[in-house]
Design an enzyme around this catalytic site. Structure first.
Site, short mmCIF file in Angstrom:
data_model
loop_
_atom_site.label_atom_id
_atom_site.label_comp_id
_atom_site.label_asym_id
_atom_site.label_seq_id
_atom_site.Cartn_x
_atom_site.Cartn_y
_atom_site.Cartn_z
N GLN A 151 -79.98 48.04 -0.02
CA GLN A 151 -80.75 49.07 -0.72
C GLN A 151 -79.87 50.23 -1.18
O GLN A 151 -80.10 50.81 -2.24
CB GLN A 151 -81.88 49.59 0.16
CG GLN A 151 -83.00 48.57 0.37
CD GLN A 151 -83.57 48.05 -0.94
OE1 GLN A 151 -83.35 46.90 -1.31
NE2 GLN A 151 -84.28 48.89 -1.66
N HIS A 191 -78.42 50.29 -4.81
CA HIS A 191 -79.17 50.68 -6.01
C HIS A 191 -78.66 51.96 -6.64
O HIS A 191 -78.57 52.07 -7.86
CB HIS A 191 -80.65 50.87 -5.66
CG HIS A 191 -81.44 49.60 -5.64
ND1 HIS A 191 -81.86 48.97 -6.79
CD2 HIS A 191 -81.90 48.86 -4.61
CE1 HIS A 191 -82.55 47.89 -6.47
NE2 HIS A 191 -82.58 47.79 -5.16
N GLU A 197 -90.99 53.40 1.29
CA GLU A 197 -91.22 52.42 0.21
C GLU A 197 -91.17 51.01 0.79
O GLU A 197 -92.07 50.20 0.59
CB GLU A 197 -90.17 52.60 -0.87
CG GLU A 197 -90.26 51.60 -2.00
CD GLU A 197 -89.08 51.66 -2.94
OE1 GLU A 197 -89.21 51.16 -4.07
OE2 GLU A 197 -88.01 52.19 -2.55
N HIS A 198 -90.08 50.70 1.48
CA HIS A 198 -89.90 49.40 2.13
C HIS A 198 -89.75 49.63 3.64
O HIS A 198 -88.91 50.43 4.06
CB HIS A 198 -88.62 48.71 1.66
CG HIS A 198 -88.51 48.55 0.18
ND1 HIS A 198 -87.73 49.39 -0.61
CD2 HIS A 198 -89.06 47.64 -0.66
CE1 HIS A 198 -87.82 49.00 -1.87
NE2 HIS A 198 -88.61 47.95 -1.94
N ASP A 258 -87.75 41.95 -3.51
CA ASP A 258 -87.30 42.39 -4.83
C ASP A 258 -87.42 41.28 -5.88
O ASP A 258 -87.51 41.56 -7.07
CB ASP A 258 -85.84 42.86 -4.76
CG ASP A 258 -85.71 44.25 -4.15
OD1 ASP A 258 -86.72 44.95 -4.07
OD2 ASP A 258 -84.59 44.61 -3.74
N HIS A 260 -135.66 64.54 -15.45
CA HIS A 260 -135.23 63.37 -14.69
C HIS A 260 -136.44 62.69 -14.04
O HIS A 260 -136.58 61.46 -14.08
CB HIS A 260 -134.23 63.77 -13.59
CG HIS A 260 -132.83 64.02 -14.08
ND1 HIS A 260 -132.53 64.96 -15.02
CD2 HIS A 260 -131.65 63.43 -13.74
CE1 HIS A 260 -131.23 64.96 -15.25
NE2 HIS A 260 -130.67 64.03 -14.48
#
Length: 443
Positions: free
Chosen positions: A265, A268, A334-335, A368, A427
């Site tokens: 990771q 990235h 996130e993960h 991924d 109504h």
């Protein structure tokens, strides 16, 4: 050897608000980018294609011959795609389609009594704009994640935007174009950044780009800021910041595998976050040694080392696995990977994560590409309140109400009483009209 990852001692857990402040995060301020993103979007709204071309020249170093990518270019990109990459993309498409289709809820009918029911059905939006970044890496897999989820939801009109690439003559990367062709998407635009988000949201008539209903896809801080700017015009998915991995592991975990996943990771981006939470000092030491070796050997060594040394990455020491789960929930990664003696027991304590990967043979890199799950996930703690991208992103729940006369009669007095209490007599009259004739007699 000096530790690669800084250590945070949380063997005594503070209260949750204090805990959140102690956890590692990248220094990313989306709000600071809002003025620049707004300026770029306003330029596109006012000057359309010319503004997009200027922005491509300014940010991507190339002025495309055309913003709309021709169908023949897409076809040629697919024909030129390496056979092994095509096979991998096809396998990923098949698996993500299965996973995405399973997310579409079936219609449900709630029966409130004889002759009274509410049907809940799910309607796709008409048109979506999907953004695929083109910065430090090329992401045909993001094409799959965005497009397949929209297709599974039943979206009829799909536009894809990806930045122009100087090394490819002002076109998006050929692998991205090939993935679009493989998925049957022929509306593709060479445009990137905040301007592309604005173009999708507001449309650019001169290039045949009609406004969309939903904009999704990952991107840099300016893309995230642009989503905030257009959020009142279109629906957007979660703001995607730098990627994150948090691993909960005990002394049974293989340190080499944990280290490999942290490094994967960190590859990235320099701002990518790699966090290990463990109750084992011995495992922490072994992981750190393996991370040091792997970071030095990987082709993206400079980027990986910067990410691992950054304030967003760390090894967090806790007293036990319940505490590790509490730290993870405060972080809302996130993960999330869980690699322990009893993964399900830890999972039972976890509530907040974009996607969760269980066991030593379920690395984040599987998600991924080919797990069948979606890799467009909330970052920066947003997993506490929003979901990752999926078919539901493109669906709207819609209620269809059916009452017959007898069922309406059962609630007639209740509606009349509430209408009177709220000062809305018409109504109540709308109800009474169904039970009286023109002379006022009960029918």
């Amino acid at each position: 050897m000096e530790p690669v990852l800084r250590r945070i001692d949380l063997t005594t857990l503070p209260a949750e608000q204090e805990l959140r402040a102690l956890l590692p995060r990248p220094a990313v301020d989306v709000a600071a980018s809002l003025p620049a993103a707004t300026e770029l979007i306003d330029a596109v709204r006012e000057r359309g294609a010319e503004a997009l071309l200027e922005q491509a020249e300014r940010f991507d170093g190339v002025r495309p011959d055309a913003i709309r990518v021709g169908v023949e270019v897409l076809t040629d990109a697919l024909a030129s795609l390496d056979a092994s990459v095509r096979s991998a993309l096809e396998a990923a498409i098949e698996r993500v389609r299965v996973g995405s289709t399973a997310q579409v809820p079936p219609p449900m009918i709630a029966h409130l009594g004889e002759g009274a029911e509410i049907e809940l059905r799910w309607q796709p939006v008409d048109r979506v704009g999907l953004y695929v970044p083109g910065g430090k890496a090329v992401y045909p897999s993001s094409v799959i994640m965005n497009v397949v989820a929209a297709q599974a939801a039943g979206v009829a009109s799909i536009a894809v935007a990806s930045p122009a690439q100087a090394e490819h003559g002002g076109l998006p990367h050929p692998a991205i174009l090939a993935a679009c062709a493989l998925l049957g998407v022929d509306e593709v635009y060479a445009m990137g950044g905040a301007g592309a988000i604005g173009a999708l949201a507001h449309g650019v008539p001169a290039i045949g780009l009609a406004p969309v209903d939903v904009v999704t896809g990952p991107g840099n801080v300016f893309v995230a800021a642009a989503k905030r700017v257009v959020a009142g015009t279109v629906r957007v998915d979660a703001e995607a910041g730098p990627t994150e991995i948090l691993v909960i592991a005990d002394d049974s975990a293989d340190a080499e595998l944990v280290a490999a996943d942290l490094v994967s990771q960190a590859e990235h981006d320099e701002l990518a976050a790699a966090v290990l939470v463990t109750d084992s000092v011995e495992l922490a030491d072994r992981v750190d040694a393996s991370v040091a070796r792997r970071a030095a050997e990987t082709p993206a060594a400079a980027r990986v080392s910067a990410a691992l040394a950054g304030e967003q990455s760390a090894i967090v020491l806790v007293a036990d696995l319940p505490a590790a789960a509490a730290v993870s929930d405060a972080y809302a990664p996130e993960h999330l990977e869980i690699v322990t003696r009893d993964d399900d027991a830890v999972l039972a304590r976890v509530r907040h994560a974009g996607a969760i990967f269980l066991g030593p043979h379920t690395p984040v890199s599987l998600g991924d590409y080919a797990a069948g799950s979606n890799h467009v996930l909330p970052t920066g703690g947003q997993a506490r309140r929003v979901a990752g991208l999926g078919a539901a992103t493109f669906l709207r729940p819609q209620q269809v109400v059916r009452y017959d006369r007898a069922a309406l009669a059962e609630v007639r007095e209740h509606v009349m009483a509430l209408a009177a209490a709220e000062g809305l007599p018409a109504h109540g009259e709308a109800i009474e009209a169904r039970f009286t004739d023109a002379s006022g007699e009960v029918r």
